[in-house]
Scaffold this motif. Structure first.
Motif, mmCIF file in Angstrom:
data_model
loop_
_atom_site.group_PDB
_atom_site.id
_atom_site.type_symbol
_atom_site.label_atom_id
_atom_site.label_comp_id
_atom_site.label_asym_id
_atom_site.label_seq_id
_atom_site.Cartn_x
_atom_site.Cartn_y
_atom_site.Cartn_z
ATOM 1 N N GLN A 26 2.463 -12.674 -5.476
ATOM 2 C CA GLN A 26 2.060 -11.400 -4.795
ATOM 3 C C GLN A 26 2.369 -9.945 -5.671
ATOM 4 N N GLN A 27 3.679 -10.382 -5.859
ATOM 5 C CA GLN A 27 4.522 -9.040 -6.533
ATOM 6 C C GLN A 27 3.806 -8.933 -7.822
ATOM 7 N N ALA A 28 3.840 -9.993 -8.771
ATOM 8 C CA ALA A 28 3.332 -9.966 -10.070
ATOM 9 C C ALA A 28 1.760 -9.363 -9.974
ATOM 10 N N GLU A 29 0.992 -9.632 -9.139
ATOM 11 C CA GLU A 29 -0.383 -9.406 -8.980
ATOM 12 C C GLU A 29 -0.345 -7.883 -8.497
ATOM 13 N N LEU A 30 0.626 -7.413 -7.670
ATOM 14 C CA LEU A 30 0.477 -5.894 -7.383
ATOM 15 C C LEU A 30 1.022 -5.129 -8.635
ATOM 16 N N GLN A 31 1.925 -5.793 -9.557
ATOM 17 C CA GLN A 31 2.578 -4.937 -10.520
ATOM 18 C C GLN A 31 1.347 -4.788 -11.856
ATOM 19 N N SER A 32 0.333 -5.910 -11.809
ATOM 20 C CA SER A 32 -0.560 -5.707 -12.688
ATOM 21 C C SER A 32 -1.692 -4.674 -12.760
ATOM 22 N N LYS A 33 -1.722 -4.401 -11.270
ATOM 23 C CA LYS A 33 -2.722 -3.297 -11.088
ATOM 24 C C LYS A 33 -2.196 -1.957 -11.119
ATOM 25 N N PHE A 34 -1.002 -1.620 -11.694
ATOM 26 C CA PHE A 34 -0.226 -0.420 -11.804
ATOM 27 C C PHE A 34 -0.699 0.163 -13.217
ATOM 28 N N ALA A 35 -1.483 1.336 -13.003
ATOM 29 C CA ALA A 35 -1.711 2.124 -13.935
ATOM 30 C C ALA A 35 -1.653 3.714 -13.801
ATOM 31 N N PRO A 36 -1.676 4.404 -14.829
ATOM 32 C CA PRO A 36 -1.869 5.955 -14.305
ATOM 33 C C PRO A 36 -3.065 6.117 -13.655
ATOM 34 N N GLY A 37 -3.005 7.055 -12.754
ATOM 35 C CA GLY A 37 -4.385 7.205 -11.895
ATOM 36 C C GLY A 37 -4.560 6.495 -10.742
ATOM 37 N N VAL A 38 -3.790 5.255 -10.442
ATOM 38 C CA VAL A 38 -3.862 4.704 -9.340
ATOM 39 C C VAL A 38 -3.251 5.296 -8.257
ATOM 40 N N GLU A 39 -3.815 5.079 -6.861
ATOM 41 C CA GLU A 39 -3.137 5.657 -5.779
ATOM 42 C C GLU A 39 -2.444 4.464 -5.143
ATOM 43 N N VAL A 40 -1.280 4.740 -4.902
ATOM 44 C CA VAL A 40 -0.435 3.847 -4.078
ATOM 45 C C VAL A 40 0.582 4.343 -3.055
ATOM 46 N N MET A 41 1.130 3.380 -2.361
ATOM 47 C CA MET A 41 2.180 3.765 -1.309
ATOM 48 C C MET A 41 3.323 2.982 -1.533
ATOM 49 N N THR A 42 4.344 3.798 -1.282
ATOM 50 C CA THR A 42 5.872 3.179 -1.484
ATOM 51 C C THR A 42 5.997 2.489 -0.146
ATOM 52 N N SER A 43 7.366 1.920 -0.176
ATOM 53 C CA SER A 43 7.868 1.141 0.848
ATOM 54 C C SER A 43 8.245 2.013 2.019
ATOM 55 N N PHE A 44 8.582 3.243 1.573
ATOM 56 C CA PHE A 44 9.132 4.097 2.610
ATOM 57 C C PHE A 44 8.009 5.133 3.206
ATOM 58 N N GLY A 45 6.846 4.861 2.897
ATOM 59 C CA GLY A 45 5.569 5.687 3.479
ATOM 60 C C GLY A 45 5.160 6.572 2.706
ATOM 61 N N LEU A 46 5.618 6.899 1.454
ATOM 62 C CA LEU A 46 4.797 8.131 0.748
ATOM 63 C C LEU A 46 3.643 7.621 -0.091
ATOM 64 N N TYR A 47 2.666 8.428 -0.046
ATOM 65 C CA TYR A 47 1.320 8.163 -0.728
ATOM 66 C C TYR A 47 1.205 9.077 -2.022
ATOM 67 N N GLY A 48 0.903 8.318 -3.270
ATOM 68 C CA GLY A 48 0.872 9.330 -4.084
ATOM 69 C C GLY A 48 -0.098 8.506 -5.565
ATOM 70 N N ARG A 49 -0.218 9.151 -6.491
ATOM 71 C CA ARG A 49 -1.035 8.791 -7.644
ATOM 72 C C ARG A 49 0.025 8.475 -8.783
ATOM 73 N N ILE A 50 -0.133 7.378 -9.434
ATOM 74 C CA ILE A 50 0.940 7.142 -10.477
ATOM 75 C C ILE A 50 0.678 7.947 -11.752
ATOM 76 N N VAL A 51 1.447 8.679 -12.110
ATOM 77 C CA VAL A 51 1.382 9.407 -13.399
ATOM 78 C C VAL A 51 1.830 8.765 -14.453
ATOM 79 N N ASP A 52 3.057 8.164 -14.656
ATOM 80 C CA ASP A 52 3.666 7.408 -15.743
ATOM 81 C C ASP A 52 4.259 6.343 -15.148
ATOM 82 N N ILE A 53 4.554 5.324 -16.206
ATOM 83 C CA ILE A 53 5.265 4.141 -15.710
ATOM 84 C C ILE A 53 6.250 3.924 -16.841
#
Length: 131
Positions: A26-53
């Protein structure tokens, strides 16, 4: 009796390894979805859009709001937020004029069939029933 104990221990260890393998998948599947512009939520509840990895240091830069950036560890990002599909809402037909506010025969405003005095009497009578 000791054979049963070893069998139960073996099943427990098997289930533990199986659970870890599922979590890693599940973690590997989630990591594969990461790309700039994707909306995500952190483990501590912050919502944001990925700018850079940053793959080398396992860091993700999130844009929390326009101009506000936060850098978090890659594993702190726990969920990819899917855009919610807005349901199609049909709006009721609204007349263009105020003709629906008056009755055609009298030209007065539409009110309930009950006068204010009748309403007070009805409410008082209902209160007496509860006692």
């Amino acid at each position: 009796m000791s054979i049963l104990l070893f069998v139960m221990l073996g099943v427990f260890i098997f289930m533990m390894f199986r659970r870890n393998k599922k979590t890693q998948q599940q973690q590997a599947e989630l990591q594969s979805k990461f790309a700039p512009g994707v909306e995500v939520m952190t483990s501590f509840g912050l919502y944001g859009r990925i700018v850079d990895i940053d793959e080398a240091e396992n860091k993700v830069t999130l844009e929390l709001s326009p101009g506000n950036l936060a850098t978090v560890h890659r594993q702190a990002v726990t969920k990819v937020v899917e855009p919610a599909a807005e349901p199609a809402v049909e709006s009721p037909a609204v007349p263009d004029d105020a003709s629906s506010l008056t009755t055609p025969e009298t030209g007065s405003r539409v009110t309930g069939t009950e006068t204010p005095e009748e309403t007070l009497k009805r409410l008082n009578d209902e209160g007496k029933k509860d006692s």
